[in-house]
Design a protein around this motif. Structure first.
Motif, mmCIF file in Angstrom:
data_model
loop_
_atom_site.group_PDB
_atom_site.id
_atom_site.type_symbol
_atom_site.label_atom_id
_atom_site.label_comp_id
_atom_site.label_asym_id
_atom_site.label_seq_id
_atom_site.Cartn_x
_atom_site.Cartn_y
_atom_site.Cartn_z
ATOM 1 N N PRO A 56 0.851 -1.185 0.000
ATOM 2 C CA PRO A 56 0.000 0.000 0.000
ATOM 3 C C PRO A 56 0.895 1.246 0.000
ATOM 4 N N GLY A 57 0.577 2.205 -0.818
ATOM 5 C CA GLY A 57 1.404 3.410 -0.927
ATOM 6 C C GLY A 57 2.284 3.399 -2.163
ATOM 7 N N ASP A 58 2.557 2.205 -2.712
ATOM 8 C CA ASP A 58 3.378 2.132 -3.931
ATOM 9 C C ASP A 58 2.645 2.829 -5.083
ATOM 10 N N VAL A 59 3.443 3.371 -6.010
ATOM 11 C CA VAL A 59 2.855 3.934 -7.232
ATOM 12 C C VAL A 59 3.438 3.151 -8.399
ATOM 13 N N VAL A 60 2.589 2.543 -9.210
ATOM 14 C CA VAL A 60 3.099 1.729 -10.317
ATOM 15 C C VAL A 60 2.732 2.350 -11.662
ATOM 16 N N ARG A 61 3.680 2.243 -12.609
ATOM 17 C CA ARG A 61 3.451 2.796 -13.946
ATOM 18 C C ARG A 61 2.990 1.675 -14.869
#
Ligand code: BES
Ligand code: ZN
Ligand code: ZN
Length: 510
Positions: A333-338
């Protein structure tokens, strides 16, 4: 199950049981129906005797088994309920009830007397297809891991008889086509029922390759290295927790039966096990999560049936496959994925993983194939099950024509779907804080449609229909007894008959 057509009367066939439909009779109705005369003759008056004793009422699910005194098998009368409520679904269920009831009773072959099911308003074509669905699916059981099994019906003959023998050519075609579809649903169920230790993303890729080889379909499998090159950050993130079962994206192409047909892309969620990841699910909520691959497996089935039936459109299947488990390498949770199309997803909850995988698969399908239409199938949200229960799927679509055509295919196949709205209110809810979109919202509101609003970010304006099949994809021990007899416990193969019907009806041109 072997399915045959015979132009003769059912009672003339050398089978273990003849199956005949009977409508519900009124309380005061005493006249013996003319349609049962043949069965009565074969059973030397025992059918009329049962009728006169009011043992035969014709109620839904009612079964009366009468052994022929000459020892040549049985007559099975199956209730069709009241005439005004008669439709193909009644036929489908009745055929399944008969096959289920004969399980373990030494009846290997049956003949179904089609004329008793081809009654207003059900056409002979619709009745024939419904009998095939009911018999093939009703006989299904997942027996791979059972030491012993009860023998059941192995061969169903659709008997035309005097009333329908003139339609032999068209009915033979209907039965043969529907047998391919129903057998494909059985094939789909056998894969979807496999446990997660056996059915990994790589195993789904093996199944796709084997299918491609058998039917001459082009199959491409993208492993982690390839997915990284392609910037499929969504599938990679969801699959990152599993060190034993790495993610795959699988693409199958059926070229289409029409010369200049349209292209339909069908995308499926293939989470081979959904533990929730670091946002782990409580025990009971996890117990059926091997079925979280049902959308992807349905796409395999759709490609299989589309190729066998040679449907007009070109069909491209894309399966987004990963195992969602917690570990030191999991996404958080909190990760940002492209993702593939460059948009970023802010992960608030790792249990909303399906949409994160589908983001890449949808964007890839749209970018690579420019499809005229895009359909996805996914066991996406618990909210879908809360809203519609476990018999019906939710439909969200940006295209009224596509939605209407899918609703028509749903009515014809008896795979129920219900359309839900998609408006700017829901779109606003999934806007990201630090990323472009967020994978969940903080409050449990409209979970099924906010998930759809999320997915819309990856379809690039393509006419699109999303089928959330979380409820109907499988039947749980607690509720499967309420399901129709053609759905045994476990995987249903939901969506295969529906989407194949849609593709078979699709116009040849775009
Ligand atoms: N695979 C589940 C959805 C599901 C639930 C399928 C029940 C079949 C039966 C999905 O990945 C999920 O966990 N969704 C979450 C989303 C939530 C965290 C926003 C849900 O519905 O609880
Ligand atoms: Zn989940
Ligand atoms: Zn899931």
């Amino acid at each position: 199950m072997k399915v045959l057509v015979d132009r003769r009367e059912a009672t003339a066939a050398a089978v273990d049981a003849v199956v005949t439909g009977v409508f519900e009779r009124g309380d005061k109705e005493t006249t013996f129906p003319r349609t049962l005369a043949r069965e009565d003759a074969a059973a030397k008056g025992l059918v009329k005797a049962a009728w006169d004793r009011r043992e035969v009422k014709g109620k839904l699910k009612e079964l009366t088994v009468i052994h022929r005194p000459d020892g040549r098998g049985r007559v099975v009368l199956v209730g069709l309920g009241p005439r005004p409520k008669f439709d193909p679904e009644v036929v489908r269920r009745a055929a399944a009830e008969a096959v289920r009831a004969l399980k373990g009773k030494g009846a290997r072959t049956i003949a179904v007397r089609l004329a008793t099911f081809a009654q207003e308003p059900v056409s002979s074509d619709a009745a024939a297809r419904a009998v095939v669905d009911g018999a093939v699916l009703g006989g299904y059981e997942f027996v791979k891991y059972k030491a012993t099994t009860e023998g059941g019906v192995e061969e169903t003959t659709v008997a035309l008889g005097e009333e329908l023998e003139r339609e032999e050519t068209t009915l033979r075609k209907a039965v043969e086509e529907q047998a391919l579809v129903a057998e494909t649903v059985v094939w789909t169920r056998d894969i979807a029922n496999l446990p997660a230790d056996v059915c990994s993303p790589a195993r789904l890729a093996d199944e796709a390759r084997a299918l491609g080889k058998e039917l001459g379909l082009k199959v491409t499998v993208f492993d982690e290295a390839k997915l990284a090159e392609m910037h499929c950050g969504g599938i990679l993130a969801v699959g990152s927790g599993s060190t034993s079962h790495p993610p795959r994206m699988i693409v199958l192409e059926y070229p289409g039966g029409a010369r200049r047909g349209k292209t339909v892309a069908v995308v499926g969620k293939g989470i081979t096990f959904d533990s929730g990841g670091l946002s782990i699910k409580p025990g009971l909520a996890m117990s059926n999560m091997k079925f979280d691959k049902s959308g992807a497996v349905a796409v395999l089935g759709i490609l299989r049936a589309a190729a066998l039936l040679k449907v007009p459109p070109r069909v491209v299947g894309v399966l987004a496959c990963a195992e969602n488990v917690p570990s030191g390498t999991s996404y958080r949770p909190g990760d940002v994925v492209r993702t593939y199309n460059g948009k970023t997803i802010e992960v608030l909850n790792t249990d909303a993983e399906g949409r994160v995988c589908l983001a890449d698969a949808l964007a890839y399908a749209v970018d690579q194939y420019r499809p005229d239409e895009l359909i996805d199938l996914a066991t996406l949200t618990g909210a879908q099950v809360v809203a519609l229960g476990d018999a019906m799927a939710g439909l969200v679509s940006t295209d009224d024509r596509l939605a209407t055509a899918l609703l028509a295919a749903s009515a014809a196949t008896g795979e129920p779907i219900w359309r839900m709205p998609l408006t700017d209110y829901y779109r606003a809810l999934v806007k990201g804080d630090v990323g472009d979109v967020r994978n969940t919202i903080e409050i449990p509101l409209g979970g099924m449609v906010t998930a759809a609003a999320f997915l819309e970010n990856f379809v690039d304006g393509t006419p699109w229909a999303h089928l959330d099949i979380a409820g109907p994809a499988y039947t749980t021990p607690g509720t499967f007894r309420y399901q129709p007899a053609y759905q045994n416990r476990g995987a249903v193969g939901f969506g295969v008959r529906l989407v194949v019907k849609y593709l078979a009806e699709a116009s040849r041109a775009t």
